[in-house]
Write a protein that holds these residues in place. Structure first.
Motif, PDB file in Angstrom:
ATOM      1  N   ASP A   1      29.464  51.598  51.468  1.00 42.93           N
ATOM      2  CA  ASP A   1      29.286  53.045  51.666  1.00 42.93           C
ATOM      3  C   ASP A   1      29.299  53.727  50.296  1.00 42.93           C
ATOM      4  OD1 ASP A   1      28.997  55.531  52.748  1.00 42.93           O
ATOM      5  OD2 ASP A   1      31.067  55.722  53.422  1.00 42.93           O
ATOM      6  N   TYR A   2      28.201  53.579  49.592  1.00 42.17           N
ATOM      7  CA  TYR A   2      28.103  54.143  48.248  1.00 42.17           C
ATOM      8  C   TYR A   2      27.939  55.658  48.297  1.00 42.17           C
ATOM      9  CZ  TYR A   2      27.566  49.529  46.085  1.00 42.17           C
ATOM     10  OH  TYR A   2      27.777  48.252  45.618  1.00 42.17           O
ATOM     11  N   ALA A   3      28.393  56.309  47.233  1.00 40.01           N
ATOM     12  CA  ALA A   3      28.214  57.756  47.076  1.00 40.01           C
ATOM     13  C   ALA A   3      28.075  58.046  45.588  1.00 40.01           C
ATOM     14  CB  ALA A   3      29.415  58.511  47.647  1.00 40.01           C
ATOM     15  N   ASP A   4      27.414  59.154  45.261  1.00 40.30           N
ATOM     16  CA  ASP A   4      27.172  59.479  43.854  1.00 40.30           C
ATOM     17  C   ASP A   4      28.454  59.701  43.062  1.00 40.30           C
ATOM     18  OD1 ASP A   4      24.457  59.216  44.146  1.00 40.30           O
ATOM     19  OD2 ASP A   4      24.072  61.359  44.401  1.00 40.30           O
ATOM     20  N   ASP A   5      29.521  60.108  43.756  1.00 29.97           N
ATOM     21  CA  ASP A   5      30.779  60.353  43.047  1.00 29.97           C
ATOM     22  C   ASP A   5      31.728  59.156  43.114  1.00 29.97           C
ATOM     23  OD1 ASP A   5      31.441  60.474  45.717  1.00 29.97           O
ATOM     24  OD2 ASP A   5      32.599  62.338  45.558  1.00 29.97           O
ATOM     25  N   MET A   6      31.229  58.013  43.564  1.00 30.04           N
ATOM     26  CA  MET A   6      32.067  56.817  43.657  1.00 30.04           C
ATOM     27  C   MET A   6      32.504  56.384  42.268  1.00 30.04           C
ATOM     28  SD  MET A   6      31.098  53.364  45.750  1.00 30.04           S
ATOM     29  CE  MET A   6      32.202  51.969  45.906  1.00 30.04           C
ATOM     30  N   ARG A   7      33.740  55.873  42.186  1.00 32.28           N
ATOM     31  CA  ARG A   7      34.296  55.499  40.895  1.00 32.28           C
ATOM     32  C   ARG A   7      34.576  54.003  40.810  1.00 32.28           C
ATOM     33  NH1 ARG A   7      35.371  59.801  37.969  1.00 32.28           N
ATOM     34  NH2 ARG A   7      36.771  58.788  36.489  1.00 32.28           N
ATOM     35  N   MET A   8      34.480  53.472  39.601  1.00 31.56           N
ATOM     36  CA  MET A   8      34.860  52.090  39.320  1.00 31.56           C
ATOM     37  C   MET A   8      36.294  52.099  38.814  1.00 31.56           C
ATOM     38  SD  MET A   8      34.052  48.892  39.211  1.00 31.56           S
ATOM     39  CE  MET A   8      32.263  48.642  39.120  1.00 31.56           C
ATOM     40  N   TYR A   9      37.085  51.112  39.228  1.00 29.45           N
ATOM     41  CA  TYR A   9      38.500  51.103  38.862  1.00 29.45           C
ATOM     42  C   TYR A   9      38.910  49.784  38.211  1.00 29.45           C
ATOM     43  CZ  TYR A   9      38.782  55.169  41.924  1.00 29.45           C
ATOM     44  OH  TYR A   9      38.585  56.398  42.492  1.00 29.45           O
ATOM     45  N   ASN A  10      39.991  49.851  37.485  1.00 29.42           N
ATOM     46  CA  ASN A  10      40.632  48.656  36.953  1.00 29.42           C
ATOM     47  C   ASN A  10      41.240  47.882  38.131  1.00 29.42           C
ATOM     48  OD1 ASN A  10      43.189  47.181  35.960  1.00 29.42           O
ATOM     49  ND2 ASN A  10      42.118  47.640  34.060  1.00 29.42           N
ATOM     50  N   THR A  11      41.135  46.559  38.101  1.00 37.66           N
ATOM     51  CA  THR A  11      41.562  45.777  39.269  1.00 37.66           C
ATOM     52  C   THR A  11      42.744  44.845  38.999  1.00 37.66           C
ATOM     53  OG1 THR A  11      39.866  44.120  38.738  1.00 37.66           O
ATOM     54  CG2 THR A  11      39.284  45.833  40.347  1.00 37.66           C
ATOM     55  N   PHE A  12      43.399  45.005  37.876  1.00 32.63           N
ATOM     56  CA  PHE A  12      44.492  44.089  37.543  1.00 32.63           C
ATOM     57  C   PHE A  12      45.601  44.136  38.590  1.00 32.63           C
ATOM     58  CE2 PHE A  12      48.115  42.888  34.529  1.00 32.63           C
ATOM     59  CZ  PHE A  12      47.845  41.529  34.613  1.00 32.63           C
ATOM     60  N   ARG A  13      45.968  45.327  39.039  1.00 33.13           N
ATOM     61  CA  ARG A  13      47.007  45.430  40.073  1.00 33.13           C
ATOM     62  C   ARG A  13      46.521  44.852  41.404  1.00 33.13           C
ATOM     63  NH1 ARG A  13      48.767  51.611  38.674  1.00 33.13           N
ATOM     64  NH2 ARG A  13      50.410  51.161  37.154  1.00 33.13           N
ATOM     65  N   ALA A  14      45.264  45.040  41.715  1.00 31.20           N
ATOM     66  CA  ALA A  14      44.730  44.487  42.967  1.00 31.20           C
ATOM     67  C   ALA A  14      44.865  42.970  42.976  1.00 31.20           C
ATOM     68  CB  ALA A  14      43.259  44.906  43.138  1.00 31.20           C
ATOM     69  N   HIS A  15      44.603  42.354  41.833  1.00 33.54           N
ATOM     70  CA  HIS A  15      44.756  40.902  41.747  1.00 33.54           C
ATOM     71  C   HIS A  15      46.223  40.485  41.854  1.00 33.54           C
ATOM     72  CE1 HIS A  15      40.592  40.025  41.092  1.00 33.54           C
ATOM     73  NE2 HIS A  15      40.524  40.810  40.028  1.00 33.54           N
ATOM     74  N   GLN A  16      47.113  41.318  41.362  1.00 36.12           N
ATOM     75  CA  GLN A  16      48.535  41.023  41.511  1.00 36.12           C
ATOM     76  C   GLN A  16      48.937  41.065  42.986  1.00 36.12           C
ATOM     77  OE1 GLN A  16      51.147  43.098  38.538  1.00 36.12           O
ATOM     78  NE2 GLN A  16      49.194  43.692  37.619  1.00 36.12           N
ATOM     79  N   LEU A  17      48.347  42.004  43.731  1.00 37.10           N
ATOM     80  CA  LEU A  17      48.645  42.076  45.163  1.00 37.10           C
ATOM     81  C   LEU A  17      48.168  40.808  45.875  1.00 37.10           C
ATOM     82  CD1 LEU A  17      49.695  43.804  47.558  1.00 37.10           C
ATOM     83  CD2 LEU A  17      47.321  44.555  47.878  1.00 37.10           C
ATOM     84  N   ILE A  18      46.973  40.333  45.541  1.00 42.81           N
ATOM     85  CA  ILE A  18      46.446  39.115  46.153  1.00 42.81           C
ATOM     86  C   ILE A  18      47.334  37.926  45.812  1.00 42.81           C
ATOM     87  CG2 ILE A  18      44.499  37.507  46.224  1.00 42.81           C
ATOM     88  CD1 ILE A  18      42.698  39.968  45.542  1.00 42.81           C
ATOM     89  N   ASP A  19      47.763  37.855  44.556  1.00 43.56           N
ATOM     90  CA  ASP A  19      48.634  36.762  44.106  1.00 43.56           C
ATOM     91  C   ASP A  19      49.938  36.761  44.894  1.00 43.56           C
ATOM     92  OD1 ASP A  19      48.909  34.722  41.742  1.00 43.56           O
ATOM     93  OD2 ASP A  19      50.830  35.794  41.767  1.00 43.56           O
ATOM     94  N   TRP A  20      50.501  37.930  45.093  1.00 41.71           N
ATOM     95  CA  TRP A  20      51.744  38.087  45.858  1.00 41.71           C
ATOM     96  C   TRP A  20      51.518  37.735  47.324  1.00 41.71           C
ATOM     97  CZ3 TRP A  20      52.935  42.210  49.443  1.00 41.71           C
ATOM     98  CH2 TRP A  20      54.289  42.303  49.797  1.00 41.71           C
ATOM     99  N   ALA A  21      50.392  38.177  47.868  1.00 47.16           N
ATOM    100  CA  ALA A  21      50.073  37.896  49.275  1.00 47.16           C
ATOM    101  C   ALA A  21      49.870  36.403  49.502  1.00 47.16           C
ATOM    102  CB  ALA A  21      48.816  38.665  49.696  1.00 47.16           C
ATOM    103  N   GLU A  22      49.397  35.702  48.467  1.00 47.00           N
ATOM    104  CA  GLU A  22      49.172  34.262  48.589  1.00 47.00           C
ATOM    105  C   GLU A  22      50.465  33.531  48.927  1.00 47.00           C
ATOM    106  OE1 GLU A  22      46.954  30.678  46.099  1.00 47.00           O
ATOM    107  OE2 GLU A  22      47.526  32.520  45.076  1.00 47.00           O
ATOM    108  N   ASP A  23      51.566  33.970  48.361  1.00 48.57           N
ATOM    109  CA  ASP A  23      52.858  33.333  48.653  1.00 48.57           C
ATOM    110  C   ASP A  23      53.240  33.474  50.117  1.00 48.57           C
ATOM    111  OD1 ASP A  23      53.030  32.681  46.009  1.00 48.57           O
ATOM    112  OD2 ASP A  23      54.669  34.058  45.530  1.00 48.57           O
ATOM    113  N   GLN A  24      52.632  34.450  50.783  1.00 49.84           N
ATOM    114  CA  GLN A  24      52.946  34.710  52.187  1.00 49.84           C
ATOM    115  C   GLN A  24      51.796  34.298  53.102  1.00 49.84           C
ATOM    116  OE1 GLN A  24      55.069  38.777  52.287  1.00 49.84           O
ATOM    117  NE2 GLN A  24      54.207  38.692  50.215  1.00 49.84           N
TER     118      GLN A  24
END
Length: 218
Positions: free
Chosen positions: A93-116
């Protein structure tokens, strides 16, 4: 007594803000369903924009600055991705005001979720959070909400992200793959030895799965 087949291991190096990573995975998922090959998927972190500022950047401006993408090229690319997503059951669902973000924290969440046992659910939820709902996947509050959506403790997720306890481990995992020549994503490593880069399409993935599963059976 017939021995049970060993699941085919597939390691996927990707970023949650990479549209071709979302496309490639859903093509692969279709191929897995079509072939019936038993697989075991492992997700690994990669940052497309490790130097991205906390506030992010306008997506169109980011693509123009990084790749020289014109507004017309951007429009065509988004339309193509959206159509491919529809075919695969995934919503862009793209939009002209869509933003790109840093994903380092998102990867930390995945890493943490992997343990569970929920790395895959976390990855899918983050793809949807960014591409379908245009949420800020660098924001701790948003990431805590994503954790809750997949049945994890949002308070524990928030505490983990605020402490940065996963940062060093995730950085090491990123460096492991870049040190082995991974420069673009998605990068899929089948059976720990066959590297396939880019979104290759359902038919190609099905062919790879059949060849490798037949090799295992032999």
């Amino acid at each position: 007594m017939t021995a049970q087949p060993v699941p085919l291991r597939i390691d996927i190096v990707s970023d949650v803000v990479c549209p071709w990573c979302a496309i490639g995975y859903h093509q692969l998922a279709r191929a897995i369903e079509e072939t019936g090959v038993e697989t075991e998927i492992h997700w690994h972190p990669f940052e497309l924009n490790p130097g991205m500022a906390p506030e992010g950047e306008n997506l169109r401006e980011h693509l123009a600055a990084k790749y020289g993408t014109t507004p017309e090229d951007s429009r065509k690319a988004r339309a193509r991705l959206t159509a491919m997503g529809v075919d695969l059951g995934f919503t862009f669902d793209y939009a002209d005001d869509m933003r790109m973000y840093n994903t380092f924290r998102a990867h930390q969440l995945i890493d943490w979720a992997e343990d569970q046992g929920k790395a895959h659910q976390a990855k899918m939820a983050l793809f949807a959070a960014f591409f379908t709902h245009r949420r800020d996947v660098s924001d701790i509050g948003v990431l805590a909400e994503v954790a809750a959506e997949i049945g994890l403790d949002p308070n524990a997720a928030r505490a983990m992200l605020e402490s940065g306890e996963r940062a060093e481990q995730v950085r090491a995992r990123e460096q492991f793959w870049t040190s082995r020549g991974i420069r673009g994503v998605p990068a899929m490593i089948f059976d720990r030895q066959h590297l396939v880069t880019g979104a290759q399409g359902e038919e190609n993935y099905a062919r790879i799965l059949r060849q490798l599963s037949e090799g295992q059976a032999a």
